[in-house]
Design a protein around this motif. Structure first.
Motif, short mmCIF file in Angstrom:
data_model
loop_
_atom_site.label_atom_id
_atom_site.label_comp_id
_atom_site.label_asym_id
_atom_site.label_seq_id
_atom_site.Cartn_x
_atom_site.Cartn_y
_atom_site.Cartn_z
N ILE A 63 8.70 4.46 8.33
CA ILE A 63 8.67 2.95 8.40
C ILE A 63 9.95 2.98 7.22
CG2 ILE A 63 6.42 3.00 9.07
CD1 ILE A 63 6.00 2.19 6.48
N CYS A 118 12.14 0.70 5.46
CA CYS A 118 11.78 -0.43 4.11
C CYS A 118 13.30 -0.59 3.51
CB CYS A 118 10.72 0.96 2.56
SG CYS A 118 9.58 1.62 3.56
N TYR A 175 6.63 -9.97 4.16
CA TYR A 175 7.22 -8.86 4.73
C TYR A 175 5.56 -8.14 4.50
CZ TYR A 175 11.50 -9.74 5.05
OH TYR A 175 12.97 -10.60 5.30
N ILE A 200 5.08 -1.29 0.53
CA ILE A 200 3.97 -0.83 0.02
C ILE A 200 4.21 -0.15 -1.19
CG2 ILE A 200 5.09 0.49 2.45
CD1 ILE A 200 7.09 1.69 1.06
N ILE A 211 -0.24 0.72 1.73
CA ILE A 211 0.15 -1.09 2.40
C ILE A 211 -0.34 -1.77 3.00
CG2 ILE A 211 -0.14 0.28 4.79
CD1 ILE A 211 2.62 -0.18 4.99
N VAL A 241 8.44 -3.78 4.41
CA VAL A 241 8.46 -3.45 5.34
C VAL A 241 9.78 -4.00 6.57
CG1 VAL A 241 7.64 -1.61 7.53
CG2 VAL A 241 6.75 -1.98 5.46
N TYR A 271 10.21 1.73 13.27
CA TYR A 271 9.33 2.85 13.04
C TYR A 271 9.85 3.96 13.92
CZ TYR A 271 7.65 -2.13 12.04
OH TYR A 271 6.73 -3.40 11.12
N THR A 309 0.68 -4.12 10.40
CA THR A 309 0.95 -2.96 8.93
C THR A 309 -0.62 -2.03 8.93
OG1 THR A 309 2.73 -4.78 8.20
CG2 THR A 309 1.26 -3.53 6.68
N GLY A 366 7.98 6.29 3.73
CA GLY A 366 9.05 5.00 4.10
C GLY A 366 10.57 6.41 3.82
#
Length: 294
Positions: free
Chosen positions: A158, A160, A171, A174, A189, A204, A208, A232, A246
């Protein structure tokens, strides 16, 4: 690990932050300079080696399909007027990739929108690109995420980005462990945390790479923030059994769901254009001085 050749672009949202412009125009079709926002997203996917794109649409989104389709009348008119460069541009739109469409039906959240792609994706890894986020055309973030996915074998990678603590609530955030250059192992997360509950300032943002394991995680995910099935939360459901990483970056992203960032994207991308940049820069400099801004 199978090469990532498919992408999913959720585009069923109503775009209420840009009303009244989006009452009849899909928010993904808002122009940034002279291209609709979703074209930047599709072109980014293609630059990253993706050739099969599924756009998740909803009611009132036909303009998106028309944009990536052939337009015989327009092409004939451009040819007759000798506008060959424009003709090539509009013809090339239909040849960017194999583009497919499916309706979400009900707006039950981003997780649900991704789940709609299940049959199309099959048993392959795939990318998800949110239409609200566009990247500078020189950005290699998605391509690097695909490579990170290949090298780690993770269930998800993902994107970040650092955000000020007061903005992190917009958002997913994490908790993480650093494992390499630009790579974080995701430990937990949380979606849209308050500043005091945010596990970090790494938020995030809308890129993805998933394996099909995400679909089973979505199946197990109950409605969360806003009463919607949050992507998420589904990513969090992967963590007890599978690895999620991430991939960090700092620049080149525009949130065109934000009016201020939409204006920033329009200005910065116009300035970067060889055909517009020099004249626009001169005008902008004059305007700024006349207004006493600097």
């Amino acid at each position: 690990m199978t090469h990532v050749r498919k992408a999913v672009i959720p585009a069923a949202g109503l775009g209420t932050r840009f009303l009244p412009a989006t009452k009849a125009l899909p928010k993904e079709m808002l122009p940034v300079v002279d291209k609709p926002a979703i074209q930047y997203v599709v072109e980014e996917a293609v630059r990253s080696g993706i050739d099969d794109i599924l756009i998740i649409t909803g009611r009132g989104k036909k303009a998106i399909e028309d944009h990536f389709d052939r337009s015989v009348e327009l092409e004939v008119d451009l040819h007759a007027k000798g506008k060959d460069l424009l003709l090539a541009e509009v013809v090339d739109l239909a040849n960017l990739a194999d583009i497919h469409y499916v309706r979400q039906g009900e707006a039950l959240g981003l997780g649900h929108a991704v789940a709609v792609a299940r049959k199309h994706v099959g048993d392959e890894p795939f990318a998800v690109l949110l239409g609200d986020d566009i990247m500078d055309e020189h950005s290699t973030v998605l391509a690097e995420m695909i490579e990170a996915h290949r090298s780690t074998g993770a269930a998800a990678v993902i994107a970040c980005k650092h955000f000020p603590l007061e903005e992190i609530g917009a958002y997913g955030s994490i908790a993480y462990e650093e494992v390499g250059p630009r790579l974080l192992k995701v430990l937990s997360i949380v979606e849209k945390p308050t500043p005091e509950r945010a596990p970090s300032t790494w938020g995030v943002m809308g890129r993805y790479v998933f394996t099909p394991a995400i679909f089973e995680a979505i199946d197990r995910t109950k409605p969360g923030a806003g009463g919607e099935i949050q992507l998420t939360d589904a990513i969090g459901a992967l963590l007890p059994d599978l690895e999620v990483y991430g991939y960090t970056f700092d620049e080149g992203r525009y949130d065109i769901g934000s009016k201020l960032d939409y204006l920033r994207a329009t200005v910065e991308l116009a300035l970067a254009r060889e055909d517009l940049g020099p004249d626009f820069r001169r005008w902008l400099g004059t305007y700024v001085r006349e207004q006493g801004i600097v």
